[in-house]
Design a protein around this motif. Sequence first.
Motif, PDB file in Angstrom:
ATOM      1  N   THR A 144     -10.896  38.276  50.792  1.00 12.33           N
ATOM      2  CA  THR A 144     -11.727  36.636  51.284  1.00 12.33           C
ATOM      3  C   THR A 144     -11.906  36.202  49.929  1.00 12.33           C
ATOM      4  O   THR A 144     -12.838  35.117  49.287  1.00 12.33           O
ATOM      5  N   LEU A 145     -12.821  37.030  48.817  1.00 14.42           N
ATOM      6  CA  LEU A 145     -13.753  36.518  47.681  1.00 14.42           C
ATOM      7  C   LEU A 145     -12.663  36.019  46.454  1.00 14.42           C
ATOM      8  O   LEU A 145     -13.237  35.463  45.733  1.00 14.42           O
ATOM      9  N   VAL A 146     -12.059  36.569  46.853  1.00 18.06           N
ATOM     10  CA  VAL A 146     -10.489  36.469  45.603  1.00 18.06           C
ATOM     11  C   VAL A 146      -9.662  35.115  46.400  1.00 18.06           C
ATOM     12  O   VAL A 146      -9.384  34.503  45.867  1.00 18.06           O
ATOM     13  N   ASP A 147      -9.707  34.948  47.582  1.00 23.21           N
ATOM     14  CA  ASP A 147      -8.737  34.340  48.348  1.00 23.21           C
ATOM     15  C   ASP A 147     -10.142  32.532  47.744  1.00 23.21           C
ATOM     16  O   ASP A 147      -9.764  31.697  47.733  1.00 23.21           O
ATOM     17  N   GLN A 148     -11.092  32.966  47.734  1.00 22.45           N
ATOM     18  CA  GLN A 148     -11.845  31.783  47.810  1.00 22.45           C
ATOM     19  C   GLN A 148     -11.887  31.687  46.030  1.00 22.45           C
ATOM     20  O   GLN A 148     -11.858  30.067  45.735  1.00 22.45           O
ATOM     21  N   ASP A 149     -11.615  32.039  45.560  1.00 24.29           N
ATOM     22  CA  ASP A 149     -11.076  31.285  44.072  1.00 24.29           C
ATOM     23  C   ASP A 149      -9.951  31.030  43.362  1.00 24.29           C
ATOM     24  O   ASP A 149     -10.203  29.319  43.148  1.00 24.29           O
ATOM     25  N   VAL A 150      -9.312  31.217  44.625  1.00 29.94           N
ATOM     26  CA  VAL A 150      -7.833  30.222  44.336  1.00 29.94           C
ATOM     27  C   VAL A 150      -7.932  29.198  45.316  1.00 29.94           C
ATOM     28  O   VAL A 150      -6.996  28.618  44.688  1.00 29.94           O
ATOM     29  N   GLN A 151      -9.050  29.294  46.593  1.00 28.68           N
ATOM     30  CA  GLN A 151      -8.843  27.881  46.757  1.00 28.68           C
ATOM     31  C   GLN A 151      -9.602  26.999  46.405  1.00 28.68           C
ATOM     32  O   GLN A 151      -9.193  25.856  45.929  1.00 28.68           O
ATOM     33  N   ALA A 152     -10.723  26.972  45.508  1.00 22.74           N
ATOM     34  CA  ALA A 152     -11.009  27.021  44.178  1.00 22.74           C
ATOM     35  C   ALA A 152     -10.315  26.369  43.163  1.00 22.74           C
ATOM     36  O   ALA A 152     -10.886  24.976  42.810  1.00 22.74           O
ATOM     37  N   ALA A 153      -9.414  26.915  42.624  1.00 26.09           N
ATOM     38  CA  ALA A 153      -8.312  27.103  41.550  1.00 26.09           C
ATOM     39  C   ALA A 153      -8.261  25.808  41.964  1.00 26.09           C
ATOM     40  O   ALA A 153      -6.935  25.143  41.916  1.00 26.09           O
ATOM     41  N   THR A 154      -7.236  25.780  43.387  1.00 21.60           N
ATOM     42  CA  THR A 154      -6.313  25.479  44.463  1.00 21.60           C
ATOM     43  C   THR A 154      -6.918  23.653  43.899  1.00 21.60           C
ATOM     44  O   THR A 154      -6.200  22.220  44.110  1.00 21.60           O
ATOM     45  N   ALA A 155      -7.988  23.578  44.383  1.00 21.98           N
ATOM     46  CA  ALA A 155      -8.763  22.308  44.898  1.00 21.98           C
ATOM     47  C   ALA A 155      -9.077  21.379  43.449  1.00 21.98           C
ATOM     48  O   ALA A 155      -9.082  20.059  43.788  1.00 21.98           O
ATOM     49  N   ARG A 156      -8.876  22.393  42.115  1.00 25.96           N
ATOM     50  CA  ARG A 156      -8.854  21.916  40.385  1.00 25.96           C
ATOM     51  C   ARG A 156      -7.225  21.230  40.796  1.00 25.96           C
ATOM     52  O   ARG A 156      -7.492  21.154  38.888  1.00 25.96           O
ATOM     53  N   GLY A 157      -6.648  21.804  41.187  1.00 28.50           N
ATOM     54  CA  GLY A 157      -5.215  21.215  40.316  1.00 28.50           C
ATOM     55  C   GLY A 157      -4.362  22.301  39.462  1.00 28.50           C
ATOM     56  O   GLY A 157      -3.669  21.838  38.517  1.00 28.50           O
ATOM     57  N   ILE A 158      -5.224  23.529  39.238  1.00 28.89           N
ATOM     58  CA  ILE A 158      -4.808  24.463  38.469  1.00 28.89           C
ATOM     59  C   ILE A 158      -3.820  25.288  38.687  1.00 28.89           C
ATOM     60  O   ILE A 158      -3.363  25.922  40.140  1.00 28.89           O
ATOM     61  N   ASN A 159      -2.381  25.336  38.224  1.00 28.15           N
ATOM     62  CA  ASN A 159      -1.355  25.957  38.361  1.00 28.15           C
ATOM     63  C   ASN A 159      -0.642  26.971  36.613  1.00 28.15           C
ATOM     64  O   ASN A 159       0.469  27.461  37.086  1.00 28.15           O
TER      65      ASN A 159
END
Length: 190
Positions: A144-159
């Motif tokens: 879940t902690l890793v997924d939160q980082d992924v969600q934050a990256a997605t929100a910033r448009g990081i690809n």
Amino acid sequence: MRVVTILVLAAISIAFGSTNDIVEGNPSSTVKVTIYEDLQCDYCQTLRVMLDEKLLPRYGKQVAFIHRDLPLGRHDWARSAAMAARWVYEQSPSLGIVFRRELLDEQQHITAASLKPWVVEFATRNKLSSQGITAALTDQRLGTLVDQDVQAATARGINKIPSVYVYGQSFAGIIVYDDLARLIDQALTR
């Protein structure tokens, strides 16, 4: 009510950082460099070397370098490795950084099948629980902690990985030290 509270707290931690952050340098600094990385990424390993050899010696006392996990779907062991890295960091922040450094350094020799023996060897060598680190590879809370980082990256448009953010400015892929250092210097003088 409990579910709403958990969702609100998760949203706050994604937006503003969290006590689950993996931090190097000065954690109380107002200048924060956020690094989104994948422990199976060659460019992330190159950034790790730059961090150790140039950035931390120059800025370690003045800047908080915050690591965020962004394991890419095409990397078969990156998410499990990120979970194990978080577990090690919870046991000992300094060993957590050593774990990330060593894993990035050895990534070319690690496969999905050899990840578990590698993390167990790391735990044994550093007097950590081999059972604990083995369990971390599939721990839902750590996932879940890793997924939160992924969600934050997605929100910033990081690809792209690595991606580095300093005061709203970003760098992605191959990071040039002089460009990053110039931006950190500017942030320090604000």
